[in-house]
Design a protein around this motif. Sequence first.
Motif, PDB file in Angstrom:
ATOM      1  N   TYR A 399      -9.599 -35.052  32.000  1.00  0.00           N
ATOM      2  CA  TYR A 399      -9.328 -36.281  32.287  1.00  0.00           C
ATOM      3  C   TYR A 399      -7.859 -36.318  32.574  1.00  0.00           C
ATOM      4  O   TYR A 399      -7.003 -35.506  32.064  1.00  0.00           O
ATOM      5  CB  TYR A 399      -9.332 -36.837  30.815  1.00  0.00           C
ATOM      6  CG  TYR A 399     -10.996 -37.323  30.674  1.00  0.00           C
ATOM      7  CD1 TYR A 399     -11.427 -38.676  30.782  1.00  0.00           C
ATOM      8  CD2 TYR A 399     -11.498 -35.984  29.846  1.00  0.00           C
ATOM      9  CE1 TYR A 399     -13.051 -38.736  30.197  1.00  0.00           C
ATOM     10  CE2 TYR A 399     -12.902 -36.213  29.627  1.00  0.00           C
ATOM     11  CZ  TYR A 399     -13.596 -37.410  29.817  1.00  0.00           C
ATOM     12  OH  TYR A 399     -14.997 -37.502  29.330  1.00  0.00           O
ATOM     13  N   TYR A 409      -8.349 -41.149  35.393  1.00  0.00           N
ATOM     14  CA  TYR A 409      -9.410 -40.559  35.927  1.00  0.00           C
ATOM     15  C   TYR A 409     -10.037 -39.326  35.347  1.00  0.00           C
ATOM     16  O   TYR A 409      -9.528 -38.734  34.412  1.00  0.00           O
ATOM     17  CB  TYR A 409      -9.165 -40.017  37.605  1.00  0.00           C
ATOM     18  CG  TYR A 409      -8.338 -41.045  38.056  1.00  0.00           C
ATOM     19  CD1 TYR A 409      -8.848 -42.002  39.106  1.00  0.00           C
ATOM     20  CD2 TYR A 409      -6.778 -41.296  38.187  1.00  0.00           C
ATOM     21  CE1 TYR A 409      -8.411 -42.919  39.809  1.00  0.00           C
ATOM     22  CE2 TYR A 409      -6.171 -42.296  38.675  1.00  0.00           C
ATOM     23  CZ  TYR A 409      -6.996 -43.112  39.464  1.00  0.00           C
ATOM     24  OH  TYR A 409      -6.248 -44.170  40.408  1.00  0.00           O
ATOM     25  N   GLU A 421     -13.454 -39.266  39.689  1.00  0.00           N
ATOM     26  CA  GLU A 421     -13.972 -40.483  39.474  1.00  0.00           C
ATOM     27  C   GLU A 421     -13.039 -41.356  38.555  1.00  0.00           C
ATOM     28  O   GLU A 421     -12.327 -41.015  37.759  1.00  0.00           O
ATOM     29  CB  GLU A 421     -15.100 -40.030  38.401  1.00  0.00           C
ATOM     30  CG  GLU A 421     -15.889 -41.031  37.692  1.00  0.00           C
ATOM     31  CD  GLU A 421     -16.961 -40.737  36.698  1.00  0.00           C
ATOM     32  OE1 GLU A 421     -17.688 -41.813  36.098  1.00  0.00           O
ATOM     33  OE2 GLU A 421     -17.226 -39.507  36.478  1.00  0.00           O
ATOM     34  N   VAL A 422     -13.124 -42.491  38.922  1.00  0.00           N
ATOM     35  CA  VAL A 422     -12.265 -43.555  38.412  1.00  0.00           C
ATOM     36  C   VAL A 422     -12.842 -44.082  37.053  1.00  0.00           C
ATOM     37  O   VAL A 422     -13.940 -44.377  36.761  1.00  0.00           O
ATOM     38  CB  VAL A 422     -12.219 -44.825  39.139  1.00  0.00           C
ATOM     39  CG1 VAL A 422     -11.383 -46.131  38.464  1.00  0.00           C
ATOM     40  CG2 VAL A 422     -11.674 -44.613  40.559  1.00  0.00           C
ATOM     41  N   GLU A 425      -8.651 -48.110  36.886  1.00  0.00           N
ATOM     42  CA  GLU A 425      -7.792 -48.140  37.883  1.00  0.00           C
ATOM     43  C   GLU A 425      -7.211 -49.621  38.178  1.00  0.00           C
ATOM     44  O   GLU A 425      -7.960 -50.627  38.398  1.00  0.00           O
ATOM     45  CB  GLU A 425      -8.381 -47.642  39.189  1.00  0.00           C
ATOM     46  CG  GLU A 425      -7.440 -47.385  40.459  1.00  0.00           C
ATOM     47  CD  GLU A 425      -8.240 -46.692  41.537  1.00  0.00           C
ATOM     48  OE1 GLU A 425      -7.450 -45.686  41.876  1.00  0.00           O
ATOM     49  OE2 GLU A 425      -9.173 -47.295  42.123  1.00  0.00           O
TER      50      GLU A 425
END
Length: 451
Positions: A399, A409, A421-422, A425
């Motif tokens: 992370y 992310y 991977e979000v 955001e």
Amino acid sequence: CGGVACAVGQCAPGFGDCNGDPADGCEAQLTEGDVCPDRCRPGFADCNGDGVCECGYPNSNAVCGAEGGAAGSGECRVTGCGEGFFDCNNQPEDGCEVNLRTDGRNCGKCGASCQGGTCGDGRCLPVKIADNQPSPGQILFDEAYVYWSNYFTQAQGGSAVRRVSRDGLSENSIADNQPFAYGIAIAGDYVFYTTGRFGNAAATDVSVLGRARKRGDDAANPEVLLRIPGRFRGVAFEEPFVYFAVYDYVADAGTTGGIDGPGIYRFNRGTIGADAGPGAQVTVEKLARAARPMNLVVSGNDILWTEEGATGAAAEGAVKKCPQRTGCVGAEVRLGGGFRPRGIGVDAEFVYWVNVADARNGTPSTVVRARRDGSGAEQVLAGGINDARELAVDDAFVYFAAYTGNGVYRAAKTATGGAPEVILENAPPPGLSPDLPVAPLTVAVDQSFVY
């Protein structure tokens, strides 16, 4: 009466004039929410032609016959859930009962709980547990509290070390008025912390390594253990030693409790209180040489750290280790590197770090790993990141926070360099939402939450 002819005006609840023949009135008995054949509510169908939309379940997609058809055309077949819905309890009678876009107990997928928070568009929205903190930096936690350092001095609390209960109901200062507070480490009833200004070195730089009780009993007067003409960075604790990084040190200042320049050091907390000369309440031992070290971690027999290098050039940035806790001055092992590597996480096999974005040539940040035993090549797990700063790891993911990217992310530990991977955001300026990340600096992760 429609002109001179009798017609059906309105049917009683539960009935419908489905054949359009006023002679038999509202001939079709409907179930709750149904309408006439071929005009069933979305997801339902009348497959036996009796005027009742019997085929389907709430929020599902139903068709008649093998390929789907009109009323009376065949066997009822439910083909799946409507958009955004899912059958999480596997009970067909209530259909696709969960809205994955808004259900806080099943957010984005079945069983993904927001732990009391709000689910929006299939993602758990952040829960604010401490507000108005001036540039919070390093984050740690124990079973009941989250701890962090406030780097700047403005706003509530000022530059300090603080904690808040995980539910956000109880907050207290641990060490007040600590300009440029940076590293923190938890040790029993105490928190050890370091201070150190960012930017170019100045002859007037003075930084401290101190400790204070978690409860805040001595927040106004924390115990200063080391005071140096230079800057500290990361600190870690592994009983009985406190390990720490000295980022830079005024060359002609002599020694302070055994500190003579940049590097990785430690002291035994059982020796706290011993007079070790001016500016020192402990005697330290030097474990490794390092050129502007930033973050460090102690794991197994290894001490691992990131360092920016003497000038900050990409070729000088490094991730290194001592293969024994007793030190390795002159025998440090380089595991990898990049431009100003920061943040450090480990598991049994790998060390993970972030290479900061290089604004001078437009190179974005990367998340990288290397084997702790020094074998093999570095592996880029995620790239193209807008200014990542720090990271945290769990069993499966890395992370990280993107400071100018306004996002948090993650990348799988087995990833091969694609887009991450979000988790959360924000919109780009000027559309920033105060309820989403704004210039996040660092992350921490436990079994339930990302902080």
